[in-house]
Design a protein around this motif. Sequence first.
Motif, PDB file in Angstrom:
ATOM      1  N   UNK A 104      42.025  38.401  39.616  1.00 53.55           N
ATOM      2  CA  UNK A 104      41.003  37.456  40.094  1.00 53.55           C
ATOM      3  C   UNK A 104      39.999  38.164  40.992  1.00 53.55           C
ATOM      4  N   UNK A 105      40.495  39.045  41.872  1.00 47.85           N
ATOM      5  CA  UNK A 105      39.576  39.758  42.769  1.00 47.85           C
ATOM      6  C   UNK A 105      38.689  40.714  41.979  1.00 47.85           C
ATOM      7  N   UNK A 106      39.262  41.384  40.965  1.00 48.06           N
ATOM      8  CA  UNK A 106      38.443  42.260  40.123  1.00 48.06           C
ATOM      9  C   UNK A 106      37.351  41.467  39.399  1.00 48.06           C
ATOM     10  N   UNK A 107      37.667  40.214  39.032  1.00 48.57           N
ATOM     11  CA  UNK A 107      36.657  39.382  38.365  1.00 48.57           C
ATOM     12  C   UNK A 107      35.481  39.091  39.295  1.00 48.57           C
ATOM     13  N   UNK A 108      35.757  38.873  40.579  1.00 49.99           N
ATOM     14  CA  UNK A 108      34.665  38.657  41.539  1.00 49.99           C
ATOM     15  C   UNK A 108      33.718  39.845  41.545  1.00 49.99           C
ATOM     16  N   UNK A 109      34.289  41.043  41.675  1.00 52.97           N
ATOM     17  CA  UNK A 109      33.471  42.256  41.763  1.00 52.97           C
ATOM     18  C   UNK A 109      32.778  42.553  40.436  1.00 52.97           C
ATOM     19  N   UNK A 110      33.496  42.300  39.343  1.00 50.16           N
ATOM     20  CA  UNK A 110      32.943  42.534  38.006  1.00 50.16           C
ATOM     21  C   UNK A 110      31.715  41.655  37.764  1.00 50.16           C
ATOM     22  N   UNK A 111      31.849  40.363  38.066  1.00 49.47           N
ATOM     23  CA  UNK A 111      30.728  39.431  37.857  1.00 49.47           C
ATOM     24  C   UNK A 111      29.527  39.817  38.728  1.00 49.47           C
ATOM     25  N   UNK A 112      29.810  40.244  39.959  1.00 46.29           N
ATOM     26  CA  UNK A 112      28.716  40.639  40.863  1.00 46.29           C
ATOM     27  C   UNK A 112      27.969  41.838  40.304  1.00 46.29           C
ATOM     28  N   UNK A 113      28.698  42.848  39.827  1.00 48.25           N
ATOM     29  CA  UNK A 113      28.056  44.073  39.332  1.00 48.25           C
ATOM     30  C   UNK A 113      27.151  43.788  38.145  1.00 48.25           C
ATOM     31  N   UNK A 114      27.613  42.939  37.209  1.00 48.01           N
ATOM     32  CA  UNK A 114      26.819  42.694  35.993  1.00 48.01           C
ATOM     33  C   UNK A 114      25.895  41.477  36.139  1.00 48.01           C
ATOM     34  N   UNK A 115      25.749  41.000  37.385  1.00 49.57           N
ATOM     35  CA  UNK A 115      24.812  39.906  37.681  1.00 49.57           C
ATOM     36  C   UNK A 115      25.094  38.644  36.874  1.00 49.57           C
ATOM     37  N   UNK A 116      26.384  38.312  36.774  1.00 47.93           N
ATOM     38  CA  UNK A 116      26.809  37.047  36.180  1.00 47.93           C
ATOM     39  C   UNK A 116      27.181  36.121  37.345  1.00 47.93           C
ATOM     40  N   UNK A 117      26.550  34.949  37.457  1.00 45.55           N
ATOM     41  CA  UNK A 117      26.683  34.137  38.677  1.00 45.55           C
ATOM     42  C   UNK A 117      27.965  33.312  38.764  1.00 45.55           C
ATOM     43  N   UNK A 118      29.101  34.017  38.751  1.00 44.74           N
ATOM     44  CA  UNK A 118      30.405  33.377  38.863  1.00 44.74           C
ATOM     45  C   UNK A 118      31.187  33.997  40.018  1.00 44.74           C
ATOM     46  N   UNK A 119      32.101  33.218  40.600  1.00 44.85           N
ATOM     47  CA  UNK A 119      33.124  33.784  41.460  1.00 44.85           C
ATOM     48  C   UNK A 119      34.301  34.203  40.596  1.00 44.85           C
ATOM     49  N   UNK A 120      35.219  34.982  41.165  1.00 45.01           N
ATOM     50  CA  UNK A 120      36.339  35.478  40.380  1.00 45.01           C
ATOM     51  C   UNK A 120      37.513  34.522  40.348  1.00 45.01           C
ATOM     52  N   UNK A 121      38.142  34.409  39.198  1.00 48.07           N
ATOM     53  CA  UNK A 121      39.355  33.618  39.042  1.00 48.07           C
ATOM     54  C   UNK A 121      40.264  34.272  38.023  1.00 48.07           C
ATOM     55  N   UNK A 122      41.498  33.836  37.931  1.00 45.01           N
ATOM     56  CA  UNK A 122      42.424  34.348  36.913  1.00 45.01           C
ATOM     57  C   UNK A 122      43.605  33.404  36.817  1.00 45.01           C
ATOM     58  N   UNK A 123      44.186  33.345  35.637  1.00 42.31           N
ATOM     59  CA  UNK A 123      45.360  32.500  35.429  1.00 42.31           C
ATOM     60  C   UNK A 123      46.426  33.237  34.651  1.00 42.31           C
ATOM     61  N   UNK A 124      47.664  32.775  34.778  1.00 37.76           N
ATOM     62  CA  UNK A 124      48.744  33.393  34.025  1.00 37.76           C
ATOM     63  C   UNK A 124      49.918  32.450  33.860  1.00 37.76           C
ATOM     64  N   UNK A 125      50.556  32.526  32.699  1.00 34.89           N
ATOM     65  CA  UNK A 125      51.786  31.780  32.445  1.00 34.89           C
ATOM     66  C   UNK A 125      52.872  32.795  32.113  1.00 34.89           C
ATOM     67  N   UNK A 126      53.985  32.703  32.829  1.00 35.67           N
ATOM     68  CA  UNK A 126      55.050  33.712  32.714  1.00 35.67           C
ATOM     69  C   UNK A 126      55.937  33.417  31.508  1.00 35.67           C
ATOM     70  N   UNK A 127      55.446  33.757  30.334  1.00 34.92           N
ATOM     71  CA  UNK A 127      56.213  33.599  29.095  1.00 34.92           C
ATOM     72  C   UNK A 127      55.877  34.756  28.158  1.00 34.92           C
ATOM     73  N   UNK A 128      56.781  35.049  27.254  1.00 32.99           N
ATOM     74  CA  UNK A 128      56.481  35.947  26.139  1.00 32.99           C
ATOM     75  C   UNK A 128      56.113  35.062  24.954  1.00 32.99           C
ATOM     76  N   UNK A 129      54.831  35.003  24.587  1.00 32.48           N
ATOM     77  CA  UNK A 129      54.412  34.029  23.560  1.00 32.48           C
ATOM     78  C   UNK A 129      55.089  34.233  22.212  1.00 32.48           C
ATOM     79  N   UNK A 130      55.623  35.454  21.951  1.00 32.18           N
ATOM     80  CA  UNK A 130      56.285  35.703  20.664  1.00 32.18           C
ATOM     81  C   UNK A 130      57.606  34.943  20.544  1.00 32.18           C
ATOM     82  N   UNK A 131      58.133  34.490  21.691  1.00 33.50           N
ATOM     83  CA  UNK A 131      59.434  33.816  21.683  1.00 33.50           C
ATOM     84  C   UNK A 131      59.315  32.294  21.597  1.00 33.50           C
TER      85      UNK A 131
END
Length: 472
Positions: A89-116
């Motif tokens: 999520x923090x990398x997304x904040x910095x990434x969006x700032x560098x490429x001038x995309x007007x978003x704050x950083x966020x991220x999500x995750x679900x702790x599963x192995x989707x193949x199962x």
Amino acid sequence: MSDQQYSFFESVVKSFDKAAKFTRWEKGLLEQIKACNAVYQMRFPIKRDDGSIEVIEAYRVQHSQHKTPCKGGIRFSDEVNQDEVMALASLMTYKCAIVNVPFGGGKGGIKINPRKYSEFELQKITRRYTAELIRKNFIGPGTDVPAPDYGTGEREMAWIVDTYESMKPGEIDGLACVTGKPVTQGGVRGRKEATGLGVFFGVREVCNMPDVMARIGLPVGVQGKRVVVQGLGNVGYHSAKFFRENGSKVVAIAEYEGAIFSEDGLNEDEVFHHRKKTGSILNFPGATNLAKSGDALELACDILIPAALENVINKDNAANVKAKIIGEAANGPLTPEADEILIKNGTLVIPDMYLNAGGVTVSYFEWLKNLSHVRYGRMEKRFTENQNKGLLSALETLTGKSVNAKERTYIEHGPSEVDLVHSGLEETMIEATHEIMNCWKANPAIPDMRTAAYVVAIDKVGTAYAELGIFP
């Protein structure tokens, strides 16, 4: 502390602190920029196909609201944990700032192995996760806009948007609650190859800088350069494709089962189909097998593209890396210790935090498309084609000469959605590359390109906070 002991978030903080001293912001504001604003950890039950109940662990992190909405993918992996999601999520904040995309950083995750899990079980998990996000206002076109990540794709994004619109009936901009959707569900053409294409554009722009190439002892341009790609997923595949199509030679490709090498160059599509047919990239006709996947990272080459996992180049193998340029297509493929070793060895590392921003850049275009409710190119494509035909006809009449069929098709062509998306991505990556390089040149004390990228990001986020008047 050895690099094996660093958590991912600590590695990001270490890189941030290294860059912070080259900025003008006081400590309190830097602490605010660095901190994750909101962390939502959740547990919810689902009924498996066999009738058993399983409790699912999931996360959504909003790192910064200096711009809204927050933006970042959702990954399905049994390695998901709070530290990883905070770091991404923090990398997304910095990434969006560098490429001038007007978003704050966020991220999500679900702790599963989707193949199962069956498709029906995955759909239940995705829809319940979306409902939990809606309850806590952690999703919405102006609040927080997820996207695909490791283990997810268009299918999951379609489930998310359907769940959102069913729970928020009549919200006219509901399609903009998530990006990376199928084109039929409001997605944008060009999204699939966006990250790999962005990697190519970023590396190509660096390779077109004569002073940078002179410093590392390489000729200008990507033509003829020997490239090694680690990972044949979506990003690695498309990175290899665009390098090959633009005159580079992909001499090795690595996957978790091993790696293959060919001095004559590899075609990523042929390797992909060989793997699909045999279950492995090994024993590809005309190529040599390498004993371990990691051996590919140490091959002699001009450009190395790690496009798979985190921390694959660390203090144990960094000194053996022979590439002159490393383009970080994956998130966090180098540890902080590896950075220090590579700086001493004169290797140019093009950092992930902007190089793999093709995905979020094109997600931004998709979000804008959903808010405007019109496909890119619909208003101007035919007008441009008619105008070009008229100009060409006038020139042929004036000169008495005619162009061949191929030239005619090229000149008359009006931009389609994918043309405009690729063009917008190219402009974004070129502009960001020059911003970072200019920052680095303006302050020779900055040790590497990653630190320069962080300086650019911190300055932009800091300016946004200062202009909001939160920190007078």
